[in-house]
Motif scaffolding. Sequence first.
Motif, PDB file in Angstrom:
ATOM      1  N   VAL A 343       9.343  -7.307   2.514  1.00 39.96           N
ATOM      2  CA  VAL A 343       8.644  -6.060   2.181  1.00 39.96           C
ATOM      3  C   VAL A 343       8.175  -6.148   0.734  1.00 39.96           C
ATOM      4  O   VAL A 343       8.953  -6.493  -0.167  1.00 39.96           O
ATOM      5  N   THR A 344       6.890  -5.834   0.531  1.00 41.04           N
ATOM      6  CA  THR A 344       6.318  -5.939  -0.812  1.00 41.04           C
ATOM      7  C   THR A 344       5.808  -4.571  -1.264  1.00 41.04           C
ATOM      8  O   THR A 344       5.470  -3.712  -0.447  1.00 41.04           O
ATOM      9  N   ALA A 345       5.787  -4.407  -2.592  1.00 42.58           N
ATOM     10  CA  ALA A 345       5.146  -3.228  -3.196  1.00 42.58           C
ATOM     11  C   ALA A 345       4.381  -3.772  -4.398  1.00 42.58           C
ATOM     12  O   ALA A 345       4.999  -4.301  -5.326  1.00 42.58           O
ATOM     13  N   GLY A 346       3.066  -3.699  -4.330  1.00 45.74           N
ATOM     14  CA  GLY A 346       2.266  -4.360  -5.355  1.00 45.74           C
ATOM     15  C   GLY A 346       2.578  -5.849  -5.341  1.00 45.74           C
ATOM     16  O   GLY A 346       2.589  -6.479  -4.281  1.00 45.74           O
ATOM     17  N   ASP A 347       2.902  -6.397  -6.514  1.00 49.17           N
ATOM     18  CA  ASP A 347       3.169  -7.827  -6.605  1.00 49.17           C
ATOM     19  C   ASP A 347       4.649  -8.159  -6.466  1.00 49.17           C
ATOM     20  O   ASP A 347       5.049  -9.296  -6.679  1.00 49.17           O
ATOM     21  N   GLN A 348       5.454  -7.160  -6.129  1.00 43.41           N
ATOM     22  CA  GLN A 348       6.901  -7.362  -6.086  1.00 43.41           C
ATOM     23  C   GLN A 348       7.415  -7.454  -4.654  1.00 43.41           C
ATOM     24  O   GLN A 348       6.922  -6.751  -3.770  1.00 43.41           O
ATOM     25  N   ILE A 349       8.437  -8.264  -4.465  1.00 39.89           N
ATOM     26  CA  ILE A 349       9.189  -8.237  -3.202  1.00 39.89           C
ATOM     27  C   ILE A 349      10.297  -7.209  -3.393  1.00 39.89           C
ATOM     28  O   ILE A 349      11.071  -7.304  -4.351  1.00 39.89           O
ATOM     29  N   VAL A 350      10.348  -6.204  -2.530  1.00 41.34           N
ATOM     30  CA  VAL A 350      11.307  -5.119  -2.750  1.00 41.34           C
ATOM     31  C   VAL A 350      12.426  -5.072  -1.715  1.00 41.34           C
ATOM     32  O   VAL A 350      13.436  -4.399  -1.927  1.00 41.34           O
ATOM     33  N   ALA A 351      12.249  -5.754  -0.594  1.00 39.81           N
ATOM     34  CA  ALA A 351      13.306  -5.699   0.427  1.00 39.81           C
ATOM     35  C   ALA A 351      13.055  -6.765   1.484  1.00 39.81           C
ATOM     36  O   ALA A 351      11.956  -7.336   1.575  1.00 39.81           O
ATOM     37  N   THR A 352      14.090  -7.007   2.267  1.00 31.68           N
ATOM     38  CA  THR A 352      13.961  -7.800   3.487  1.00 31.68           C
ATOM     39  C   THR A 352      14.499  -6.920   4.610  1.00 31.68           C
ATOM     40  O   THR A 352      15.588  -6.372   4.480  1.00 31.68           O
ATOM     41  N   TRP A 353      13.712  -6.755   5.631  1.00 27.23           N
ATOM     42  CA  TRP A 353      14.165  -5.930   6.760  1.00 27.23           C
ATOM     43  C   TRP A 353      14.374  -6.829   7.967  1.00 27.23           C
ATOM     44  O   TRP A 353      13.528  -7.674   8.292  1.00 27.23           O
ATOM     45  N   ARG A 354      15.475  -6.608   8.655  1.00 22.71           N
ATOM     46  CA  ARG A 354      15.729  -7.345   9.892  1.00 22.71           C
ATOM     47  C   ARG A 354      14.937  -6.724  11.049  1.00 22.71           C
ATOM     48  O   ARG A 354      14.730  -5.520  11.086  1.00 22.71           O
ATOM     49  N   VAL A 355      14.549  -7.580  11.973  1.00 25.73           N
ATOM     50  CA  VAL A 355      13.833  -7.091  13.161  1.00 25.73           C
ATOM     51  C   VAL A 355      14.887  -6.942  14.253  1.00 25.73           C
ATOM     52  O   VAL A 355      15.112  -7.834  15.073  1.00 25.73           O
ATOM     53  N   GLU A 356      15.565  -5.810  14.245  1.00 23.48           N
ATOM     54  CA  GLU A 356      16.767  -5.652  15.085  1.00 23.48           C
ATOM     55  C   GLU A 356      16.479  -5.776  16.583  1.00 23.48           C
ATOM     56  O   GLU A 356      17.331  -6.242  17.338  1.00 23.48           O
ATOM     57  N   ALA A 357      15.311  -5.314  17.015  1.00 24.48           N
ATOM     58  CA  ALA A 357      15.033  -5.338  18.459  1.00 24.48           C
ATOM     59  C   ALA A 357      14.239  -6.575  18.872  1.00 24.48           C
ATOM     60  O   ALA A 357      13.744  -6.665  19.988  1.00 24.48           O
ATOM     61  N   ARG A 358      14.150  -7.544  17.947  1.00 27.33           N
ATOM     62  CA  ARG A 358      13.451  -8.774  18.261  1.00 27.33           C
ATOM     63  C   ARG A 358      14.042  -9.412  19.526  1.00 27.33           C
ATOM     64  O   ARG A 358      15.268  -9.556  19.645  1.00 27.33           O
ATOM     65  N   GLY A 359      13.193  -9.786  20.459  1.00 30.75           N
ATOM     66  CA  GLY A 359      13.663 -10.490  21.651  1.00 30.75           C
ATOM     67  C   GLY A 359      14.456  -9.630  22.613  1.00 30.75           C
ATOM     68  O   GLY A 359      15.029 -10.139  23.574  1.00 30.75           O
ATOM     69  N   LYS A 360      14.494  -8.320  22.383  1.00 33.56           N
ATOM     70  CA  LYS A 360      15.266  -7.437  23.290  1.00 33.56           C
ATOM     71  C   LYS A 360      14.409  -7.126  24.509  1.00 33.56           C
ATOM     72  O   LYS A 360      13.850  -6.025  24.647  1.00 33.56           O
TER      73      LYS A 360
END
Length: 362
Positions: A343-360
């Motif tokens: 996750v980015t905001a402007g030129d910064q990386i601000v978070a990493t989010w998991r894709v919890e329902a991936r492959g469900k």
Amino acid sequence: MNAFPALATPAILVDRDRLDANIADMQRHCSAHGVELRPHLKTHKMVEVARRQLAAGAAGLTCAKLGEAEAMLPASPRSLFVAHSLADPGQAARVAALTERVADFRVAVTSEAHAPALERVAAAAGRRLAVMLAVDTGLGREGVRDLAAAQRLAAMLARSRHLELRGFYTHEGNFYGIPPAQQRAKVIELIARLAGVRDAIDRTLPIWPGCSVSAKLIAENSAGRVQAVRPGAYMFGDLFLSEVTGVMPASAVAVQVLATVVDKPEPGLALIDAGSKTFSSDRTGDNIHAKAVDGRDLAVVRVNEEHGYVRGTAVDSLRVGERVAFMPAHICPVINLTDEVTVTAGDQIVATWRVEARGKTR
Ligand SMILES: Cc1ncc(COP(=O)(O)O)c(C=O)c1O
């Protein structure tokens, strides 16, 4: 573009401000016309995005599979609709558990052939299930084909011990093939058709059409007849939504695939480290899997599993090792192919989010 040199590629970047703006924009549009927003989570598959949609005012969530519904429970949806034809009594325990966890839990009933199978699932679950009756409005997938079939199915439900008719829905995926100039007229027809089925069966029940191509037009043209829409891809966007159907500007698309040029095997061709295991095999009608977001003429025109073939007038100016951000043709499978997004905001990386329902998919 910030190429985020510390990030390994291929990486899926989500622009937080664009994401929040798209969520707010759709919510404002729906609320202004008195239509609920019940986003389909199959596109984002992330608890964090679901939380943002619910916090912005979404009335509930939609999903295809029980596994997606279960994965989203941490977002605490008050209302959840599984828009798929459940037909396996082996799923009964999970259905029962979801009815306990979600105040307003609904599933789809999609034809007279499907209803007895759903009845068996509900009986095995020991629950009376709230059902939304599917009406086909042109996609040719699930849903009754005409009013007579809708009336027969509604009559079956009226006799059912375990299923209770609570509304009608349609998935008008065929809108992706409707030229932008015709979308409004087609939306007016769609509302008339779905409302016509509802009015012939029970005027007090809601109708829930609305995908990302049609949702805003449906809200605008609802005139009190439509109660909710269920778009999925709108908060991210892709080439289909920005270029093919024209329902959002490219500048609003919130997801990019950051890839590295790994080879230039011949003039006019560059290879990147993102292929079908990143973009999927989906492509636009002109056979484009992705396009550079910075406006250079660079298109992914073919994919193998771990290679993308980039062509276009700007290809020969690329360097091996250079990073290029691409907008994919179709965002839904791209998210389903990654464990996490950056996750980015402007030129910064601000978070990493998991894709919890991936492959469900179960
Ligand atoms: C039943 C149903 N509802 C809603 C959607 C959302 O469609 P979109 O991603 O085009 O907004 C889909 C997409 O496949 C769907 O199958």
